[in-house]
Scaffold this active site. Structure first.
Site, PDB file in Angstrom:
ATOM      1  N   ARG A 241      38.121  45.659  41.256  1.00  0.00           N
ATOM      2  CA  ARG A 241      37.882  45.543  42.690  1.00  0.00           C
ATOM      3  C   ARG A 241      36.407  45.842  42.959  1.00  0.00           C
ATOM      4  O   ARG A 241      35.835  46.781  42.403  1.00  0.00           O
ATOM      5  CB  ARG A 241      38.773  46.502  43.491  1.00  0.00           C
ATOM      6  CG  ARG A 241      40.232  46.076  43.551  1.00  0.00           C
ATOM      7  CD  ARG A 241      40.414  44.802  44.363  1.00  0.00           C
ATOM      8  NE  ARG A 241      41.807  44.400  44.537  1.00  0.00           N
ATOM      9  CZ  ARG A 241      42.449  43.557  43.746  1.00  0.00           C
ATOM     10  NH1 ARG A 241      41.820  43.034  42.683  1.00  0.00           N
ATOM     11  NH2 ARG A 241      43.704  43.218  43.987  1.00  0.00           N
ATOM     12  N   GLU A 270      34.108  39.647  49.948  1.00  0.00           N
ATOM     13  CA  GLU A 270      34.385  38.341  49.356  1.00  0.00           C
ATOM     14  C   GLU A 270      34.800  37.355  50.442  1.00  0.00           C
ATOM     15  O   GLU A 270      35.518  37.727  51.370  1.00  0.00           O
ATOM     16  CB  GLU A 270      35.490  38.470  48.300  1.00  0.00           C
ATOM     17  CG  GLU A 270      35.093  39.377  47.139  1.00  0.00           C
ATOM     18  CD  GLU A 270      36.193  39.503  46.083  1.00  0.00           C
ATOM     19  OE1 GLU A 270      37.267  38.875  46.243  1.00  0.00           O
ATOM     20  OE2 GLU A 270      35.982  40.233  45.097  1.00  0.00           O
ATOM     21  N   HIS A 289      36.153  35.610  41.719  1.00  0.00           N
ATOM     22  CA  HIS A 289      37.422  36.336  41.632  1.00  0.00           C
ATOM     23  C   HIS A 289      38.501  35.471  40.959  1.00  0.00           C
ATOM     24  O   HIS A 289      39.545  35.165  41.552  1.00  0.00           O
ATOM     25  CB  HIS A 289      37.882  36.779  43.024  1.00  0.00           C
ATOM     26  CG  HIS A 289      38.801  37.972  42.978  1.00  0.00           C
ATOM     27  ND1 HIS A 289      38.855  38.914  43.963  1.00  0.00           N
ATOM     28  CD2 HIS A 289      39.714  38.362  42.049  1.00  0.00           C
ATOM     29  CE1 HIS A 289      39.755  39.839  43.654  1.00  0.00           C
ATOM     30  NE2 HIS A 289      40.298  39.515  42.499  1.00  0.00           N
TER      31      HIS A 289
END
Length: 329
Positions: A241, A270, A289
């Site tokens: 994370r 993000e 991601h």
């Protein structure tokens, strides 16, 4: 009467069909160009009459849950649960299911891809070749560093961390250091892993890989002081994370040479803003991601999440529960 399920992330057709055999399904997907905030409002409206929900990548707030009196279970298509207030869900007797096993190997592959691509400057040099800059034999200014035989430090030796340790030790002959709340005897016995304090791991590792969940305790656990304690030749890898790392401190460390490089699949915010200094740094590999983003794994995650939700609404879920305390409520 069948329960009502809100789907707030696109699902494979066969998974959606399976849900429809067990429930009334309401699909709540963002319209093209719809802002995240607007979608959250629409999702909150959809949850009002729902018994269950399945999706990912959206913050589910206590305010949204308070408007959904029938809600019994939520199934997230992820291993991470930082988009939820676990204590609030537990207090309300709502089960939160997640998918901790099916993405382990794919995510470990991504982590090790970041190790290799940062060490060998794969992305940077591939772009250099595509730009037509390769005119002759390369020199030291384009050399990378070896991965085999180096020391890898894994912060959090759970499922994914253990899979990463296996790749590092057995595939690349690396020395494995790790920190974890509990000793991982299997990794110590099978991969020669050594459990150390975080300070020692940071000081000794050539590659530091973060594999811990985001909690109040892990937020910004890697800041300016921790980055300064690492080798100047070290590379930081984060595929857990983004907020585990103080991004401003990381940018400063990469800019002034405190740290040799970083491989990042996650960020504090993000999607990563187009003007982020990280995107202009040659010593950074930045991915969108993609930790578990393979066709096979994403399908398996969706199928697992759907089955979790069906079983939770039927009162028979006994696995993959992120808030097991709810069973005692």
């Amino acid at each position: 009467m069948q329960p009502v399920i809100v789907v707030y992330k696109p699902l494979p057709q066969d998974v959606l069909d399976d849900l429809r055999r067990h429930a009334q399904v309401v699909v709540c997907e963002p319209a093209p160009g719809q802002a995240r905030e607007a979608f959250s409002v629409a999702l909150g409206d959809a949850l009002v009459h729902a018994d269950g929900a399945i999706g990912a990548s959206v913050k589910i707030t206590p305010e949204m849950i308070a408007r959904a009196p029938r809600l019994k279970a939520i199934s997230t298509i992820s291993v991470g649960v930082d988009n939820f207030d676990l204590a609030d869900l537990t207090r309300r007797g709502i089960v939160l299911a997640h998918t901790p096993d099916v993405l382990t190997e794919s995510t470990a592959d991504t982590v090790f891809a970041l190790v290799l691509s940062t060490a060998r400057r794969v992305v940077e040099l591939a772009e250099w070749v595509k730009a037509g800059a390769w005119q002759g034999s390369i020199g030291p200014e384009h050399y990378g560093v070896d991965v085999h035989g180096k020391t890898i430090g894994i912060v959090g030796l759970g499922r994914i961390g253990g899979a990463l340790a296996r790749r590092a030790a057995l595939g690349f002959g690396m020395r494995v250091l790790y920190t974890n709340r509990h000793a991982n005897e299997t990794a110590e016995r099978t991969y020669g892993a050594t459990r150390v304090e975080l300070s020692e791991l940071l000081a000794q590792s050539d590659f530091v890989c973060l594999q811990v969940p985001l909690t109040p305790q892990t937020r910004h656990m890697i800041g300016a002081a921790q980055l300064r304690s690492m080798k100047r030749s070290a590379i930081l890898i984060n595929a857990s994370r983004g907020a585990i790392v103080d991004e401003a401190a990381l940018i400063a460390a990469l800019a002034d040479g405190t740290l040799a490089g970083a491989g990042l699949d996650v960020f504090e915010h993000e999607p990563l803003m187009a003007d982020s200094p990280l995107l202009a740094m040659r010593n950074v590999v930045a991915l969108p991601h993609i930790g578990s983003a393979t066709h096979e794994t994403r399908h398996a995650m969706a199928a697992c999440a759907a089955r979790n939700l069906i079983d939770a609404l039927a009162g028979r879920l006994s696995r993959n529960i992120a808030n097991p305390e709810v069973l005692a409520v």
